[in-house]
Design a protein around this motif. Structure first.
Motif, PDB file in Angstrom:
ATOM      1  N   SER A 139      45.917  41.934  40.958  1.00  0.00           N
ATOM      2  CA  SER A 139      47.158  42.124  40.204  1.00  0.00           C
ATOM      3  C   SER A 139      48.126  42.960  41.040  1.00  0.00           C
ATOM      4  CB  SER A 139      46.842  42.809  38.870  1.00  0.00           C
ATOM      5  OG  SER A 139      47.952  42.742  38.017  1.00  0.00           O
ATOM      6  N   CYS A 144      50.608  40.343  27.759  1.00  0.00           N
ATOM      7  CA  CYS A 144      50.004  41.670  27.929  1.00  0.00           C
ATOM      8  C   CYS A 144      50.130  42.034  29.407  1.00  0.00           C
ATOM      9  CB  CYS A 144      48.542  41.664  27.488  1.00  0.00           C
ATOM     10  SG  CYS A 144      47.454  40.635  28.483  1.00  0.00           S
ATOM     11  N   ALA A 145      50.124  43.335  29.682  1.00  0.00           N
ATOM     12  CA  ALA A 145      50.338  43.758  31.073  1.00  0.00           C
ATOM     13  C   ALA A 145      49.399  44.902  31.449  1.00  0.00           C
ATOM     14  CB  ALA A 145      51.794  44.168  31.273  1.00  0.00           C
ATOM     15  N   GLY A 146      48.522  44.607  32.410  1.00  0.00           N
ATOM     16  CA  GLY A 146      47.637  45.629  32.969  1.00  0.00           C
ATOM     17  C   GLY A 146      48.219  46.065  34.302  1.00  0.00           C
ATOM     18  N   GLY A 147      48.168  45.155  35.272  1.00  0.00           N
ATOM     19  CA  GLY A 147      48.901  45.332  36.525  1.00  0.00           C
ATOM     20  C   GLY A 147      50.122  44.431  36.516  1.00  0.00           C
ATOM     21  N   GLY A 148      50.158  43.505  35.561  1.00  0.00           N
ATOM     22  CA  GLY A 148      51.346  42.689  35.344  1.00  0.00           C
ATOM     23  C   GLY A 148      51.241  41.219  35.713  1.00  0.00           C
ATOM     24  N   SER A 149      50.085  40.747  36.184  1.00  0.00           N
ATOM     25  CA  SER A 149      50.103  39.429  36.815  1.00  0.00           C
ATOM     26  C   SER A 149      50.203  38.250  35.850  1.00  0.00           C
ATOM     27  CB  SER A 149      48.904  39.264  37.751  1.00  0.00           C
ATOM     28  OG  SER A 149      47.706  39.104  37.051  1.00  0.00           O
ATOM     29  N   ASN A 150      49.474  38.286  34.713  1.00  0.00           N
ATOM     30  CA  ASN A 150      49.582  37.109  33.828  1.00  0.00           C
ATOM     31  C   ASN A 150      50.958  37.053  33.187  1.00  0.00           C
ATOM     32  OD1 ASN A 150      49.363  37.431  30.606  1.00  0.00           O
ATOM     33  ND2 ASN A 150      48.397  39.203  31.560  1.00  0.00           N
ATOM     34  N   HIS A 165      43.506  33.677  33.459  1.00  0.00           N
ATOM     35  CA  HIS A 165      44.512  33.304  34.459  1.00  0.00           C
ATOM     36  C   HIS A 165      44.123  33.723  35.873  1.00  0.00           C
ATOM     37  CE1 HIS A 165      45.057  37.532  33.622  1.00  0.00           C
ATOM     38  NE2 HIS A 165      45.837  37.651  34.692  1.00  0.00           N
ATOM     39  N   LYS A 166      43.118  34.590  36.005  1.00  0.00           N
ATOM     40  CA  LYS A 166      42.851  35.221  37.308  1.00  0.00           C
ATOM     41  C   LYS A 166      42.586  34.236  38.449  1.00  0.00           C
ATOM     42  CE  LYS A 166      43.090  39.623  35.953  1.00  0.00           C
ATOM     43  NZ  LYS A 166      43.963  40.643  36.504  1.00  0.00           N
ATOM     44  N   GLY A 212      40.900  45.490  31.459  1.00  0.00           N
ATOM     45  CA  GLY A 212      41.889  45.004  32.414  1.00  0.00           C
ATOM     46  C   GLY A 212      43.258  45.649  32.235  1.00  0.00           C
ATOM     47  N   LEU A 213      43.427  46.413  31.147  1.00  0.00           N
ATOM     48  CA  LEU A 213      44.714  47.087  30.930  1.00  0.00           C
ATOM     49  C   LEU A 213      44.607  48.581  31.213  1.00  0.00           C
ATOM     50  CD1 LEU A 213      45.944  45.337  27.624  1.00  0.00           C
ATOM     51  CD2 LEU A 213      46.137  44.546  29.976  1.00  0.00           C
ATOM     52  N   SER A 240      46.142  34.862  27.851  1.00  0.00           N
ATOM     53  CA  SER A 240      45.669  35.050  29.224  1.00  0.00           C
ATOM     54  C   SER A 240      44.178  34.813  29.403  1.00  0.00           C
ATOM     55  CB  SER A 240      46.038  36.453  29.716  1.00  0.00           C
ATOM     56  OG  SER A 240      45.482  37.449  28.878  1.00  0.00           O
ATOM     57  N   GLU A 256      42.259  42.116  26.233  1.00  0.00           N
ATOM     58  CA  GLU A 256      43.577  42.289  26.870  1.00  0.00           C
ATOM     59  C   GLU A 256      44.604  41.406  26.159  1.00  0.00           C
ATOM     60  OE1 GLU A 256      40.805  41.543  28.524  1.00  0.00           O
ATOM     61  OE2 GLU A 256      40.416  43.335  29.731  1.00  0.00           O
ATOM     62  N   ALA A 316      40.530  37.410  24.646  1.00  0.00           N
ATOM     63  CA  ALA A 316      40.053  38.571  25.393  1.00  0.00           C
ATOM     64  C   ALA A 316      40.732  39.819  24.818  1.00  0.00           C
ATOM     65  CB  ALA A 316      40.401  38.424  26.874  1.00  0.00           C
ATOM     66  N   GLN A 354      36.913  40.243  34.509  1.00  0.00           N
ATOM     67  CA  GLN A 354      37.582  38.933  34.605  1.00  0.00           C
ATOM     68  C   GLN A 354      37.955  38.646  36.058  1.00  0.00           C
ATOM     69  OE1 GLN A 354      38.352  36.613  32.357  1.00  0.00           O
ATOM     70  NE2 GLN A 354      38.647  37.521  30.354  1.00  0.00           N
TER      71      GLN A 354
HETATM   72  C1  LIG Z   1      42.276  38.135  30.135  1.00  0.00           C
HETATM   73  C2  LIG Z   1      43.086  39.171  30.836  1.00  0.00           C
HETATM   74  N1  LIG Z   1      44.374  39.324  30.507  1.00  0.00           N
HETATM   75  C3  LIG Z   1      45.138  40.256  31.121  1.00  0.00           C
HETATM   76  C4  LIG Z   1      44.624  41.092  32.079  1.00  0.00           C
HETATM   77  C5  LIG Z   1      45.514  42.136  32.682  1.00  0.00           C
HETATM   78  O1  LIG Z   1      45.802  41.919  34.015  1.00  0.00           O
HETATM   79  P1  LIG Z   1      47.242  41.464  34.486  1.00  0.00           P
HETATM   80  O2  LIG Z   1      48.214  42.429  33.904  1.00  0.00           O
HETATM   81  O3  LIG Z   1      47.204  41.504  35.957  1.00  0.00           O
HETATM   82  O4  LIG Z   1      47.439  40.084  33.974  1.00  0.00           O
HETATM   83  C6  LIG Z   1      43.294  40.972  32.472  1.00  0.00           C
HETATM   84  C7  LIG Z   1      42.736  41.849  33.520  1.00  0.00           C
HETATM   85  O5  LIG Z   1      41.581  41.961  33.724  1.00  0.00           O
HETATM   86  C8  LIG Z   1      42.510  39.984  31.828  1.00  0.00           C
HETATM   87  O6  LIG Z   1      41.224  39.846  32.144  1.00  0.00           O
END
Ligand SMILES: Cc1ncc(COP(=O)(O)O)c(C=O)c1O
Length: 458
Positions: free
Chosen positions: A229, A262-268, A111-112, A336-337, A412, A383, A381, A139
Motif C-alpha cells: 500500500s 476504507c483506507a489503511g494505507g489507501g490502496s483499494n 484487491h491486494k 489492515g487499517l 475490498s 477493513e 472483511a 490479506q
Molecule cells: C480487505 C482489505 N481492505 C482494505 C485494506 C486496507 O489497505 P489499503 O488501504 O491499502 O487498501 C486491507 C489491508 O490489509 C484489506 O485486507
C-alpha cells in the motif's frame, strides 16, 4: 427483471493503469533520504525495489501500459463484477442507489493481488529471487505469496503479531501458496529484537513489520522488499479497478455522487477513486470519502508531515498524514487499517479538498458488516466494513434529505477467514476504545525534529 450485476467482457479489461500524479492540483513534495534529509533519487531506492517500480514511483505519465504477462494473470479473476445493492437499499428504505465493486473474488479474497501480480512480475524480470514483506491482517501477505508463486519467486512475510494470533488461516493460506510467515516483532531481526527488549508483549504494528522486512531485504543481494500500500506505484496498479468500474457504471447509466472506500494505507480506495479524481479535477461534483477507524485516525487526527514509513526509521521520509511512526494502535480486528501513515497521493488530495476523510468506531463497522451480510449475503472483511458503515450513513442521510443519490463503494475483500472477529462481535466481546490525545501526541513528539513539508499542518 432488474440488473443485479454488471460484468465486463475480458476483452474490456483496461490495458493501461491511470497515474493520478499527472493530474494533481498541487505538485507532490519529494520523499526525503532518512539519513541526509535530501530528496531521494532512484539509486537510493535501488537496494529495496526493482528499477521498473522505482520508475513508476516517480512517473508523471498519465497512462502506463500494463504488461501482457500481468494482463494474462489479471484474467484469472478480472474484470470483477459491479453489483447493485438492492437488498441493502430496501432494508434501509433509502432513495439512494448503492453500487459496489466486488474485489473479493480474487484468489486471495481482496484487491491486494492487483498490485502483487505487477510487483511479482517486475521483480521477476529484474532478477529478484525472493521478496520480503509485512502484512497486517494477512490479506497482503497471502496475496503476495500467491502472486510470487505464479512467477516462481520465494516470499517471506512478517505478520503483525496480534493478527498472526487472531487469523491463523491467513498464515495457512500463505504457506499453501509456498510463502513463509513469521510473527512480528520477531527475534530474527535487529528491529524485532529491539522492540521485544522494550516490550516483550508488543502486539506489533505494520511499522514494526516493515522495519523487519526492509532490514532483511537490504542485506540480501538477491532479495527485494515489497509494500502492499501507501506508495505511488501501488496506487497506480490498483487503478485497474476504477477504470473497469467507469466502464461498468456507464452501462448502468448512473454516475456516482458519492464514492467511498476504507483506507489503511489507501490502496483499494485509490484504486477505485483515482480515475474519478481525474473527473473531479476536471469539474465533476463528487463527494469522495476515505474511511478509517477511530482507533487509528491517521487522516482525521494526524498532521500532514514528513515521517518514516516504518518504526525503525529505515524507509525514506514521506510527506503524508501520519500519527507518528512509533504509534501502535489498539489491536482492532481491521488489521489492515492499523497503519500510522497514509499514501502521500491521498494525503495531498485531502489537503486539496478533493478527498474527504471520516473515522468510524469498531462496533459501528461490525454492525454494518452484519447488516450487509444479512441483506446482500457477502461477509465483508473487517477493513471493508468501514466502507459499508459510511455507505449506510450516507444512505440514511439521503433518506432524510429525500435525495436519490448514487453511492459507489469498493468492497475490498471478503471476511471468510476473519470469522473469529465476527464471533467476538456477536458474543459481545468487542468494545470501542477512545483514543486519548496524549497517546497521539506522544507518538507525534517523535517526528517533531524531522524536516517539515511546505503544507505542514502540525
Ligand atoms: C480487505 C482489505 N481492505 C482494505 C485494506 C486496507 O489497505 P489499503 O488501504 O491499502 O487498501 C486491507 C489491508 O490489509 C484489506 O485486507
Amino acid at each position: 427483471m432488474q440488473t443485479k450485476k454488471i460484468f465486463l467482457p475480458e476483452s474490456e479489461l483496461p490495458r493501461q493503469w491511470y497515474n493520478v500524479a499527472a493530474d494533481m492540483p498541487t505538485p507532490m513534495e519529494p520523499p526525503l533520504h532518512p539519513g541526509t534529509g535530501q530528496p531521494v533519487g532512484p539509486e537510493d531506492l535501488g537496494p529495496i525495489f526493482p528499477m521498473p517500480l522505482i520508475e513508476q514511483e516517480v512517473s508523471q505519465e498519465r497512462f502506463i501500459d500494463i504488461p501482457e504477462e500481468v494482463l494474462e494473470k489479471y484474467l484469472i479473476w478480472r474484470p470483477t463484477p459491479l453489483y447493485r445493492a438492492y437488498g441493502l437499499e430496501k432494508f434501509l428504505d433509502t432513495p439512494a442507489k448503492i453500487y459496489f465493486k466486488n474485489e473479493g473474488v480474487s484468489p486471495a479474497g481482496s484487491h491486494k493481488p492487483n498490485t502483487a501480480i505487477a510487483q511479482a512480475y517486475y521483480n521477476k524480470i529484474s532478477g529478484t529471487k525472493r521478496i520480503l514483506t509485512e502484512t497486517g491482517a494477512g490479506q497482503w501477505g497471502s496475496a503476495l505469496s500467491y502472486c510470487t508463486a505464479l512467477f516462481g519467486l520465494e516470499c517471506k512475510v512478517y505478520m503483525v503479531k496480534v493478527s498472526y494470533q487472531q487469523k491463523p488461516y491467513r498464515r495457512m493460506m500463505m504457506e499453501t501458496w509456498g510463502g513463509t510467515c513469521v510473527a512480528s516483532p520477531s527475534t530474527e531481526t535487529e528491529a524485532g529484537r529491539k522492540i521485544l527488549a522494550q516490550n516483550p508483549d508488543s502486539p506489533g504494528s505494520l511499522g514494526i513489520a516493515i522495519s523487519e522486512a526492509v532490514e532483511v531485504a537490504v542485506q540480501d543481494d538477491e532479495a527485494k522488499y515489497s509494500l502492499g500500500s501507501v506508495l505511488n506505484h501501488v496506487m497506480l496498479h490498483q487503478t485497474v479497478n476504477g477504470l473497469e468500474c467507469q466502464k461498468q457504471m456507464a452501462v448502468t447509466g448512473d454516475y456516482p455522487d458519492v464514492i467511498i472506500g476504507c483506507a489503511g494505507g489507501g490502496s483499494n480506495f485509490a484504486g477505485l477513486c483515482f480515475p474519478y479524481v481525474r473527473d473531479k479535477v476536471n469539474g465533476k461534483d463528487i463527494d469522495i470519502i476515505g474511511v478509517e477507524p477511530t482507533a487509528c485516525p491517521t487522516m482525521t487526527r494526524g498532521p500532514f508531515a514528513y515521517d518514516f514509513g516504518d518504526n525503525n526509521q529505515m524507509t525514506p521520509l514521506l510527506p503524508m498524514h501520519t500519527l507518528g511512526h512509533t504509534f501502535v494502535p489498539e489491536g482492532i480486528h481491521a488489521g489492515g487499517l492499523r497503519y500510522h501513515g497514509m499514501a502521500p497521493l491521498i494525503s495531498q488530495l485531502i489537503l486539496d479538498n478533493i478527498i474527504r476523510p471520516v473515522a468510524v468506531p469498531q462496533l459501528e463497522t461490525f454492525e454494518a458488516g452484519i447488516t450487509f451480510a444479512r441483506t446482500e449475503g457477502f461477509i465483508s472483511a473487517p477493513e471493508t466494513t468501514h466502507a459499508v458503515a459510511e455507505v449506510i450513513r450516507q444512505a440514511k442521510q439521503a433518506k432524510e434529505e429525500g435525495k436519490e443519490k448514487v453511492i459507489l463503494f469498493n468492497w475490498s475483500g471478503h471476511g471468510l477467514v476473519d470469522m473469529a472477529a465476527y464471533d467476538a462481535y456477536l458474543s459481545g466481546k468487542l468494545a470501542d476504545h477512545e483514543l486519548a490525545q496524549e497517546e497521539i501526541q506522544r507518538a507525534l513528539n517523535d517526528i517533531e525534529p524531522l524536516p517539515k513539508p511546505k503544507q505542514y499542518t502540525g
